[in-house]
Design an enzyme around this catalytic site. Structure first.
Site, PDB file in Angstrom:
ATOM      1  N   HIS A 132       0.801  -1.234   0.000  1.00  0.00           N
ATOM      2  CA  HIS A 132       0.000   0.000   0.000  1.00  0.00           C
ATOM      3  C   HIS A 132       0.834   1.284   0.000  1.00  0.00           C
ATOM      4  O   HIS A 132       0.536   2.236   0.737  1.00  0.00           O
ATOM      5  CB  HIS A 132      -0.924   0.007   1.225  1.00  0.00           C
ATOM      6  N   HIS A 206      -9.743   2.306   0.349  1.00  0.00           N
ATOM      7  CA  HIS A 206      -9.632   1.276   1.385  1.00  0.00           C
ATOM      8  C   HIS A 206     -10.664   1.437   2.509  1.00  0.00           C
ATOM      9  O   HIS A 206     -10.334   1.271   3.690  1.00  0.00           O
ATOM     10  CB  HIS A 206      -8.207   1.293   1.947  1.00  0.00           C
ATOM     11  N   GLU A 343     -11.567  -3.581  -2.765  1.00  0.00           N
ATOM     12  CA  GLU A 343     -10.611  -2.634  -3.338  1.00  0.00           C
ATOM     13  C   GLU A 343     -10.422  -2.897  -4.829  1.00  0.00           C
ATOM     14  O   GLU A 343      -9.955  -3.965  -5.215  1.00  0.00           O
ATOM     15  CB  GLU A 343      -9.258  -2.785  -2.632  1.00  0.00           C
TER      16      GLU A 343
END
Ligand code: GLA
Length: 378
Positions: A132, A206, A343
């Protein structure tokens, strides 16, 4: 007599208007101060409200959705996303609640990849892997916020300029993310990214959803449908192996709506590796066009969330790392599997998997993504 007639007409007109617009609210955007960062910079919070009274709150730290209130089947508005009450908790948090993550959403094995023959080492923040966006990803920076429209469909644009070399990525990247609350009770997210050097870009959103309206409930009773016939298996470190496996005859089969809890504890190896669901599904053809990707339904409240995206993949993460240590809004400790993420993304570890659709972005090109979370009831 005339006065009586006049009053009656006015009353009838009032009734007619009220019946045409039941529960109508004036769409709006309101801005407030959410907090101050240690360096003194102010973090703002915008509240977007649509004509049906649905609201979304967004802070410019991490371009984060902090609350999303949508009706249940009786019209009761409740918050359906996890998050914190204060800025400090967002700064210290490790769960990516509601944020935009990037530059690369999900994992890159060992944080290593090659681009045009040159090797890059990214920050590693998930064991030996990159996750991420690294140690200070897009979720941990302050974005510029600008109101694009405060009328019928309020929208807020956030922009972040990520400098060359940030977290090990090449090129200066400018990413604009626009959140819009539409008249159809949709949270629409449009992304637009550019670079001055060849790089990779794969941002995602997210939010952790819990459609029950109470984050003390687990998400195991939610039923999920994913428009995918295969998924990308992972190794023990959650790095994709490069294969695609058909979902048929596995607990990964969500082609028809299925309770999330029905098979989550099966001894299927992929579920053991993921500690539950934490995988990328290969969405059916149509990548590049906005099409339905998933449906999430919570039977007690009747809330239905339909997700649309133009991305090739969908990461379904069932909140397996939540363990009660993250104290959320209203002091609620988020227990195991009390929120889930859907996601939209390219397949994980794409730069090291030549057969996966690539996410290389070159100067002059524009990265685009549209993802929509639509709320209704049944
Ligand atoms: C993603 C990943 C998970 C986990 C969460 C954040 O969705 O796929 O493995 O890292 O983010 O906790």
């Amino acid at each position: 007599m005339r006065l009586l007639l006049f009053c009656l007409t006015v009353f009838c007109l009032f009734l007619a208007t009220a019946c045409q617009n039941p529960g109508k609210t004036q769409p709006s955007i309101a801005k407030s101060v959410f907090g101050k960062l240690a360096d003194g910079r102010e973090v703002s919070r915008h509240t977007l409200t649509n004509g049906a009274g649905v609201t979304v709150q967004i802070i410019n730290y991490g371009a984060t959705v902090t609350s999303l209130r949508v009706p249940d089947r009786n019209g009761k508005m409740e918050d359906v996303v996890l998050g914190y009450d204060s800025l400090t908790e967002y700064v210290n948090g490790t769960s990516y609640f509601g944020a935009i993550v990037g530059r690369y959403g999900n994992r890159i094995g060992k944080g290593l990849f090659k681009l045009d023959g040159k090797q890059y080492q990214l920050a590693t923040n998930d064991g030996e892997n990159h996750l991420h966006g690294g140690k200070i990803g897009f979720n941990k920076v302050l974005w510029d916020a600008e109101v694009l429209s405060d009328s019928a469909e309020p929208s807020l644009q956030l922009q972040y300029v990520s400098h060359d070399g940030e977290e090990g990525y090449p090129g200066t990247v400018t990413l604009k993310v626009t959140y819009m609350l539409t008249g159809k009770n949709e949270l629409r997210i449009d992304y637009e990214g550019t670079t001055d050097q060849t790089t990779i870009l794969n941002p995602t959103h997210h939010s952790y959803f819990n459609l029950s309206g109470s984050c003390t409930n687990k998400i195991l009773d939610h039923s999920l449908m994913i428009e995918a016939d295969s998924f990308t298996p992972v190794d023990k470190g959650l790095i994709t192996t490069g294969q695609l496996i058909p979902v048929a005859d596995t607990p990964m089969d969500f082609r028809t709506p299925m309770a999330i809890g029905a098979r989550i504890n099966d001894s299927y190896e992929q579920l053991v590796f993921g500690k539950g669901y934490d995988h990328n599904w290969v969405l059916r053809e149509g990548s590049g066009q906005i099409r339905k990707a998933a449906e999430l339904y919570e039977p007690a409240s009747g809330r239905l969330m339909t997700m649309f995206t133009d991305q090739p993949g969908l990461q379904f993460y069932s909140g397996n790392f939540l363990d009660g240590t993250a104290k959320g809004k209203n002091g609620i400790a988020y227990q195991h599997r009390t929120g889930l993420c859907l996601e939209a993304q390219a397949f994980p570890d794409t730069p090291n998997k030549p057969d996966f659709p690539q996410v290389t972005l070159r100067p002059g090109q524009v990265y685009r993504q549209t993802t929509i979370y639509q709320f209704s009831t049944k």
